[in-house]
Motif scaffolding. Sequence first.
Motif, mmCIF file in Angstrom:
data_model
loop_
_atom_site.group_PDB
_atom_site.id
_atom_site.type_symbol
_atom_site.label_atom_id
_atom_site.label_comp_id
_atom_site.label_asym_id
_atom_site.label_seq_id
_atom_site.Cartn_x
_atom_site.Cartn_y
_atom_site.Cartn_z
ATOM 1 N N UNK A 1 1.092 -0.865 -0.491
ATOM 2 C CA UNK A 1 -0.249 0.099 0.164
ATOM 3 C C UNK A 1 1.237 1.387 0.254
ATOM 4 N N UNK A 2 0.687 2.040 -1.169
ATOM 5 C CA UNK A 2 1.457 3.104 -1.128
ATOM 6 C C UNK A 2 0.831 4.549 -1.221
ATOM 7 N N UNK A 3 0.583 5.294 -0.386
ATOM 8 C CA UNK A 3 0.095 6.392 -0.700
ATOM 9 C C UNK A 3 0.224 7.381 -1.390
ATOM 10 N N UNK A 4 0.401 8.152 -2.057
ATOM 11 C CA UNK A 4 1.475 9.247 -3.336
ATOM 12 C C UNK A 4 0.492 10.497 -2.870
ATOM 13 N N UNK A 5 1.659 11.192 -3.171
ATOM 14 C CA UNK A 5 1.782 12.750 -2.402
ATOM 15 C C UNK A 5 0.479 13.384 -3.445
ATOM 16 N N UNK A 6 -0.494 14.008 -2.021
ATOM 17 C CA UNK A 6 -1.719 14.603 -2.391
ATOM 18 C C UNK A 6 -2.943 13.556 -3.537
ATOM 19 N N UNK A 7 -2.839 12.349 -3.064
ATOM 20 C CA UNK A 7 -3.685 11.580 -4.077
ATOM 21 C C UNK A 7 -3.997 10.757 -2.820
ATOM 22 N N UNK A 8 -4.149 8.664 -3.652
ATOM 23 C CA UNK A 8 -4.907 7.942 -3.659
ATOM 24 C C UNK A 8 -3.814 7.546 -3.221
ATOM 25 N N UNK A 9 -4.655 6.058 -2.389
ATOM 26 C CA UNK A 9 -3.678 4.933 -2.055
ATOM 27 C C UNK A 9 -3.574 4.216 -2.738
ATOM 28 N N UNK A 10 -2.514 4.087 -3.095
ATOM 29 C CA UNK A 10 -2.393 3.262 -4.260
ATOM 30 C C UNK A 10 -1.887 1.022 -3.870
ATOM 31 N N UNK A 11 -2.648 0.380 -4.074
ATOM 32 C CA UNK A 11 -2.349 -0.897 -3.747
ATOM 33 C C UNK A 11 -2.317 -1.499 -5.063
ATOM 34 N N UNK A 12 -1.013 -2.498 -4.282
ATOM 35 C CA UNK A 12 -0.633 -3.107 -5.787
ATOM 36 C C UNK A 12 -0.896 -4.934 -4.851
#
Length: 73
Positions: free
Chosen positions: A6-17
């Motif tokens: 789970x990665x948090x994009x700067x000022x964006x969504x949570x991206x789950x791979x």
Amino acid sequence: MADVMIETKPNGPYVITGTVELHDTNGNVLPTRGTVALCRCGASTKKPFCDGTYSKIGFLAAAQAVPGSAETS
């Protein structure tokens, strides 16, 4: 879950791979693929998925986690 990131994009969504099973509030399984972007700004019209609205509304997220905010079990 060892293969899930789970990665948090700067000022964006949570991206789950990785392979995850996402349920709605009624317990229904939502279709996902190998990568899922989840809304963090609250303005997406495709919640819980991100539709890019964060970039249009100027969503600003905290730069980093707040010290001491980690959940404890």
